[in-house]
Enzyme design. Structure first.
Site, PDB file in Angstrom:
ATOM      1  CD  GLU A   1     -11.838   5.582   5.278  1.00 36.18           C
ATOM      2  OE1 GLU A   1     -11.332   4.800   5.927  1.00 36.18           O
ATOM      3  OE2 GLU A   1     -11.823   6.153   4.381  1.00 36.18           O
TER       4      GLU A   1
ATOM      5  NE  ARG B   1      -2.621   0.796   3.963  1.00 34.93           N
ATOM      6  CZ  ARG B   1      -3.049   0.472   4.484  1.00 34.93           C
ATOM      7  NH1 ARG B   1      -4.648   0.447   4.554  1.00 34.93           N
ATOM      8  NH2 ARG B   1      -2.693   0.499   5.892  1.00 34.93           N
TER       9      ARG B   1
ATOM     10  CE  LYS C   1      -2.523   4.591   7.761  1.00 35.85           C
ATOM     11  NZ  LYS C   1      -4.006   4.431   7.511  1.00 35.85           N
TER      12      LYS C   1
HETATM   13  C1  LIG Z   1      -5.312   3.900   7.883  1.00 35.32           C
HETATM   14  C2  LIG Z   1      -6.559   4.196   7.410  1.00 35.32           C
HETATM   15  C3  LIG Z   1      -8.017   3.396   7.864  1.00 35.32           C
HETATM   16  C4  LIG Z   1      -7.016   1.770   8.396  1.00 35.32           C
HETATM   17  O1  LIG Z   1      -6.874   0.778   7.841  1.00 35.32           O
HETATM   18  P1  LIG Z   1      -5.622  -0.271   8.124  1.00 35.32           P
HETATM   19  O2  LIG Z   1      -5.040  -0.384   7.183  1.00 35.32           O
HETATM   20  O3  LIG Z   1      -6.467  -0.748   8.814  1.00 35.32           O
HETATM   21  O4  LIG Z   1      -4.769   0.318   9.850  1.00 35.32           O
HETATM   22  C5  LIG Z   1      -8.888   3.069   7.481  1.00 35.32           C
HETATM   23  N1  LIG Z   1      -9.233   4.629   6.981  1.00 35.32           N
HETATM   24  C6  LIG Z   1      -8.326   5.484   6.823  1.00 35.32           C
HETATM   25  C7  LIG Z   1      -8.782   7.040   6.276  1.00 35.32           C
HETATM   26  C8  LIG Z   1      -6.548   5.041   6.789  1.00 35.32           C
HETATM   27  O5  LIG Z   1      -6.052   6.164   7.226  1.00 35.32           O
END
Ligand SMILES: *Cc1c(COP(=O)(O)O)cnc(C)c1O
Length: 339
Positions: free
Chosen positions: A221, A82, A185
């Site tokens: 989310e 990722r 991210k």
């Molecule tokens: C990091 C993150 C998550 C959670 O992702 P994981 O891979 O489960 O840690 C969910 N939403 C956002 C916006 C994130 O930055």
């Protein structure tokens, strides 16, 4: 191993200086060897692109001490992959997957005494990041990048721990647009989310639940975590959307839910469905599985649990997931890697 003298059972989710971090520099098309340093500051040109044009991407993963004493990372290959996707999307040099894993291993090794003991509920949070450090004043990608990995022992993300939190549907501010960068991210998404998050906290809620930016109808989310609900048939329902971050925790829970007969559905989730769910939760590396007690939407409120006791679905999934992470349950899928 001599461990740091910390109150392991009561750690907050917050920054704490540990002994070492590792840094690599990208220049003329190549990453250098990387060096461990004790310095927690970064020296860079004031015209660095990360400071002006948002060239920044990060990751978050956890390292655990398991029941048998092994120090392990959970699905680190997925974080490595990722990170490449995030860097590519905003035109940054990306650390190759093997380099990412090696960097985490070296940093954890150098900070071994900060790995929380098994059974304390704490873990070692690993924060890798890539920043554009080359100076530009016109808008273009930097010609130099730095990749850093630092670590710190942490407790639960929401101070409540494994206790229900209260969300509010955010129907005014957007976090990310469908063809934007909400699916990677990068720091910019978090800057965009601060105003909604701060407003919600001021109003007494734990976090917001974003709607899709286009129609304001489907659930995206929560601020730092994905969302799921359990429908009347006991199915695990989680939003499909172009503007949410594909959570590795959520992907893992989908697999567990399948195995547990909860028939996972990943599809657009109309916000009205919150009123028919019988349980709900937020999930992410930091949030793990955080049960949702209630969701406020305008002048209506969906309530899943009263008081401090999480719902049965959240509890079952939480036990399963953390059981695998802590080596209390067999890892049949190769999610665990010794560090
Ligand atoms: C990091 C993150 C998550 C959670 O992702 P994981 O891979 O489960 O840690 C969910 N939403 C956002 C916006 C994130 O930055």
């Amino acid at each position: 191993m001599n461990r740091a003298d910390l109150d392991w059972g009561n750690l907050a989710f917050g920054y704490r200086k540990t002994d070492y971090n590792i840094r690599y520099t990208w220049k003329d098309g190549n990453w250098n060897e990387g060096t461990l340093t004790k310095d927690e500051n970064i020296n860079m040109p004031m015209a660095a692109t990360c400071l002006h044009y948002g060239q920044e991407a990060f990751e978050g993963l956890k390292v655990f001490e398991q029941k048998n004493g092994d120090i392990v990372a959970f699905r680190i290959e997925e974080n490595a992959r990722r990170m490449v996707r995030s860097c590519n999307k905003i035109f940054m040099a990306a650390p190759p997957e093997e380099m990412f894993i090696d960097a985490v291993r070296k940093t954890v090794e150098a900070n071994r005494k900060f790995v929380p003991p098994y059974g304390t509920g704490a873990s070692l949070y690993v924060r890798p990041l890539v920043i554009g450090t080359g100076p530009q004043i016109g808008v273009k990608p930097a010609d130099e990048y730095v990749f850093i990995v630092f670590v710190m022992p942490v407790g639960p993300y929401f101070k409540e721990g494994f206790k229900p939190i209260n969300l509010i549907v955010e129907s005014e501010y957007d976090r990310a647009a469908p063809n934007g960068i909400g699916d990677v991210k990068v720091g910019g998404n978090y800057a965009a989310g601060l105003r909604a998050s701060i407003r919600a906290k001021k109003a007494g809620f734990t976090e917001v639940l974003y709607l899709d930016a286009k129609e304001k109808r489907y659930i995206d989310e929560s601020g730092p975590a994905n969302f799921f609900g359990i429908d009347q048939n006991g199915h695990y329902v989680t939003p499909h959307s172009e503007s949410i971050l594909p959570s590795i925790t959520n992907m893992s829970i989908v697999a567990l839910a399948e195995e547990m007969g909860m028939k996972p559905e990943r599809r657009p989730v109309d916000v009205e469905e919150i009123f028919s769910f019988k349980d709900a939760g937020c999930c992410g590396t930091a949030a793990v599985i955080t049960p949702v007690g209630s969701i406020t939407y305008g002048d209506r409120k969906a309530v899943y649990v009263e008081g401090d006791t999480p719902g049965e679905y959240c509890t079952a999934l939480y036990k399963k997931l953390t059981g695998i992470q802590l080596g209390e349950e067999p890892d049949t899928r190769g999610w665990i890697r010794k560090i």
